[in-house]
Design a protein around this motif. Structure first.
Motif, PDB file in Angstrom:
ATOM      1  N   THR A  39       0.816  -1.223   0.000  1.00 50.09           N
ATOM      2  CA  THR A  39       0.000   0.000   0.000  1.00 50.09           C
ATOM      3  C   THR A  39       0.851   1.276   0.000  1.00 50.09           C
ATOM      4  O   THR A  39       0.296   2.373  -0.027  1.00 50.09           O
ATOM      5  CB  THR A  39      -0.918   0.029   1.237  1.00 50.09           C
ATOM      6  OG1 THR A  39      -0.126  -0.071   2.423  1.00 50.09           O
ATOM      7  CG2 THR A  39      -1.898  -1.140   1.191  1.00 50.09           C
ATOM      8  N   VAL A  40       2.174   1.136   0.044  1.00 55.90           N
ATOM      9  CA  VAL A  40       3.049   2.310   0.005  1.00 55.90           C
ATOM     10  C   VAL A  40       4.058   2.137  -1.130  1.00 55.90           C
ATOM     11  O   VAL A  40       4.240   1.035  -1.661  1.00 55.90           O
ATOM     12  CB  VAL A  40       3.789   2.516   1.351  1.00 55.90           C
ATOM     13  CG1 VAL A  40       2.811   2.733   2.481  1.00 55.90           C
ATOM     14  CG2 VAL A  40       4.715   1.347   1.645  1.00 55.90           C
ATOM     15  N   ARG A  41       4.714   3.216  -1.488  1.00 55.03           N
ATOM     16  CA  ARG A  41       5.727   3.172  -2.543  1.00 55.03           C
ATOM     17  C   ARG A  41       6.994   2.548  -1.963  1.00 55.03           C
ATOM     18  O   ARG A  41       7.750   3.202  -1.246  1.00 55.03           O
ATOM     19  CB  ARG A  41       5.996   4.578  -3.064  1.00 55.03           C
ATOM     20  CG  ARG A  41       6.905   4.624  -4.287  1.00 55.03           C
ATOM     21  CD  ARG A  41       6.908   6.030  -4.874  1.00 55.03           C
ATOM     22  NE  ARG A  41       7.773   6.104  -6.042  1.00 55.03           N
ATOM     23  CZ  ARG A  41       9.069   6.431  -5.988  1.00 55.03           C
ATOM     24  NH1 ARG A  41       9.641   6.704  -4.822  1.00 55.03           N
ATOM     25  NH2 ARG A  41       9.790   6.482  -7.093  1.00 55.03           N
ATOM     26  N   GLU A  42       7.228   1.302  -2.264  1.00 54.92           N
ATOM     27  CA  GLU A  42       8.278   0.536  -1.614  1.00 54.92           C
ATOM     28  C   GLU A  42       9.671   1.086  -1.898  1.00 54.92           C
ATOM     29  O   GLU A  42      10.567   0.979  -1.066  1.00 54.92           O
ATOM     30  CB  GLU A  42       8.188  -0.939  -2.032  1.00 54.92           C
ATOM     31  CG  GLU A  42       6.873  -1.599  -1.615  1.00 54.92           C
ATOM     32  CD  GLU A  42       6.821  -3.072  -1.984  1.00 54.92           C
ATOM     33  OE1 GLU A  42       7.856  -3.588  -2.473  1.00 54.92           O
ATOM     34  OE2 GLU A  42       5.761  -3.691  -1.782  1.00 54.92           O
TER      35      GLU A  42
ATOM     36  N   TYR B  45      11.530   3.366   0.711  1.00 56.08           N
ATOM     37  CA  TYR B  45      11.894   2.897   2.046  1.00 56.08           C
ATOM     38  C   TYR B  45      13.075   1.937   2.006  1.00 56.08           C
ATOM     39  O   TYR B  45      13.283   1.233   1.015  1.00 56.08           O
ATOM     40  CB  TYR B  45      10.691   2.234   2.723  1.00 56.08           C
ATOM     41  CG  TYR B  45       9.554   3.202   2.936  1.00 56.08           C
ATOM     42  CD1 TYR B  45       9.487   3.974   4.080  1.00 56.08           C
ATOM     43  CD2 TYR B  45       8.565   3.360   1.969  1.00 56.08           C
ATOM     44  CE1 TYR B  45       8.449   4.884   4.268  1.00 56.08           C
ATOM     45  CE2 TYR B  45       7.529   4.263   2.141  1.00 56.08           C
ATOM     46  CZ  TYR B  45       7.482   5.030   3.298  1.00 56.08           C
ATOM     47  OH  TYR B  45       6.466   5.923   3.467  1.00 56.08           O
TER      48      TYR B  45
ATOM     49  N   ILE C 192       9.240  -0.735   5.230  1.00 55.21           N
ATOM     50  CA  ILE C 192       7.979  -0.747   4.483  1.00 55.21           C
ATOM     51  C   ILE C 192       6.830  -1.173   5.390  1.00 55.21           C
ATOM     52  O   ILE C 192       5.740  -0.594   5.362  1.00 55.21           O
ATOM     53  CB  ILE C 192       8.091  -1.677   3.267  1.00 55.21           C
ATOM     54  CG1 ILE C 192       9.116  -1.128   2.266  1.00 55.21           C
ATOM     55  CG2 ILE C 192       6.732  -1.848   2.596  1.00 55.21           C
ATOM     56  CD1 ILE C 192       9.449  -2.091   1.148  1.00 55.21           C
TER      57      ILE C 192
ATOM     58  N   ALA D  18       5.904   1.656   7.568  1.00 52.09           N
ATOM     59  CA  ALA D  18       5.246   2.696   6.772  1.00 52.09           C
ATOM     60  C   ALA D  18       3.784   2.344   6.516  1.00 52.09           C
ATOM     61  O   ALA D  18       2.910   3.226   6.538  1.00 52.09           O
ATOM     62  CB  ALA D  18       5.996   2.895   5.460  1.00 52.09           C
ATOM     63  N   GLU D  19       3.502   1.073   6.253  1.00 51.87           N
ATOM     64  CA  GLU D  19       2.117   0.666   6.016  1.00 51.87           C
ATOM     65  C   GLU D  19       1.282   0.811   7.289  1.00 51.87           C
ATOM     66  O   GLU D  19       0.110   1.189   7.232  1.00 51.87           O
ATOM     67  CB  GLU D  19       2.085  -0.759   5.495  1.00 51.87           C
ATOM     68  CG  GLU D  19       2.657  -0.880   4.080  1.00 51.87           C
ATOM     69  CD  GLU D  19       2.520  -2.277   3.502  1.00 51.87           C
ATOM     70  OE1 GLU D  19       2.611  -2.409   2.272  1.00 51.87           O
ATOM     71  OE2 GLU D  19       2.303  -3.226   4.288  1.00 51.87           O
TER      72      GLU D  19
ATOM     73  N   GLN E 203       0.505   4.466   7.651  1.00 50.32           N
ATOM     74  CA  GLN E 203      -0.564   4.841   6.733  1.00 50.32           C
ATOM     75  C   GLN E 203      -1.921   4.409   7.277  1.00 50.32           C
ATOM     76  O   GLN E 203      -2.898   5.171   7.223  1.00 50.32           O
ATOM     77  CB  GLN E 203      -0.312   4.222   5.366  1.00 50.32           C
ATOM     78  CG  GLN E 203      -1.292   4.649   4.291  1.00 50.32           C
ATOM     79  CD  GLN E 203      -1.025   3.921   2.978  1.00 50.32           C
ATOM     80  OE1 GLN E 203      -1.186   2.712   2.882  1.00 50.32           O
ATOM     81  NE2 GLN E 203      -0.606   4.674   1.967  1.00 50.32           N
TER      82      GLN E 203
ATOM     83  N   ASP F 200       0.481   9.956   7.855  1.00 48.41           N
ATOM     84  CA  ASP F 200       1.144   9.924   6.562  1.00 48.41           C
ATOM     85  C   ASP F 200       2.380  10.811   6.499  1.00 48.41           C
ATOM     86  O   ASP F 200       3.285  10.564   5.696  1.00 48.41           O
ATOM     87  CB  ASP F 200       0.173  10.353   5.454  1.00 48.41           C
ATOM     88  CG  ASP F 200      -0.994   9.372   5.315  1.00 48.41           C
ATOM     89  OD1 ASP F 200      -0.761   8.161   5.512  1.00 48.41           O
ATOM     90  OD2 ASP F 200      -2.106   9.821   5.025  1.00 48.41           O
TER      91      ASP F 200
END
Length: 253
Positions: free
Chosen positions: A112-115, A118, A124, A127-128, A131, A136
């Motif tokens: 769900t995030v721009r890997e 990270y 990652i 980060a998810e 989110q 964010d």
């Protein structure tokens, strides 16, 4: 001039000033100890996120100890590229924690995030979770009380240096002797030493029969450097024995 102030009034004024300086030191020391970054596990970071216990966070790849403020400052978390692998966060009680997301037992990635932004799967995964928690944007105030700590230390230093420059000549050491100790001895302990040993503006007593030679500026400079070395060694030993909960690492990393 200070010398023109009546002795009784001068003594009371100096007593209040001493207590004020000690209070400033205690505020700075206590706040710095409470908010110093302490290392935690990856699982604890994930647990705090899941429990909504993260109120601010930052990513970084190193701790910049060169930007640490004098006396009670801690290193800042810096980033020069991808987000991570270091993740720092603040909990509602004002404590600051950090973890290296390179080390984890297991992590689930949902995509769900721009890997590419990270530093690895551990970052990652965090980060998810950020989110999902609606966090964010990283906070620029991981340690919001840093200015308070620096300000109280600076205020205490200005008061003491002002006394050294404009007050009566010190008895046990020259002005330069105490100047170097105040400036060099870590954690503002030079100020406490000065307060305990010198008594400017106190009630005058009988002059000593044989006045002793005052300690010189070069001696104060040398003692300050020795104090820096010994305090670093002591903190290293105590940190190994007690852990960073009791003795936070100054480089935080």
């Amino acid at each position: 001039m200070i010398d023109d102030i009546p002795a009784g009034r001068r003594w009371r004024w100096w007593t209040v000033l001493r207590l004020g300086v000690v209070a400033l030191w205690l505020v700075a020391a206590g706040t710095a100890w409470w908010t110093a970054p302490r290392q935690q596990s990856y699982d604890q970071a994930a647990a705090d996120l899941a429990a909504d216990h993260v109120v601010a966070y930052q990513w970084g790849d190193r701790w910049d100890a060169d930007r640490r403020t004098p006396w009670f400052g801690t290193a800042d978390l810096e980033s020069s590229g991808t987000l991570g692998p270091l993740f720092g966060w603040r909990t509602p009680d004002g404590r600051v924690w950090w973890t290296d997301t390179t080390y984890f037992d297991q992590v689930t990635i949902a995509g769900t995030v721009r890997e590419a932004s990270y530093a690895g799967p551990g970052a990652i995964g965090i980060a998810e979770q950020l989110q999902a928690a609606g966090l964010d944007s990283p906070s620029a105030a991981l340690q919001p009380l840093g200015n308070l700590i620096a300000g109280t230390g600076l205020a205490a230093a200005v008061v003491i240096i002002g006394v050294l420059l404009t007050g009566p000549a010190p008895v046990l050491g020259t002005r330069w002797f105490w100047f170097w100790l105040v400036c060099l001895v870590p954690f503002g302990l030079g100020i406490l030493w000065w307060l305990a040993r010198e008594h400017p503006w106190a009630r005058a007593g009988s002059p000593p029969a044989c006045p002793r030679q005052r300690s010189s500026g070069p001696l104060g400079f040398a003692l300050g450097l020795v104090a820096v070395l010994l305090s670093s060694m002591l903190l290293l030993v105590l940190g190994r024995l007690l852990g960073d909960w009791w003795v936070p690492r100054l480089d935080a990393g």
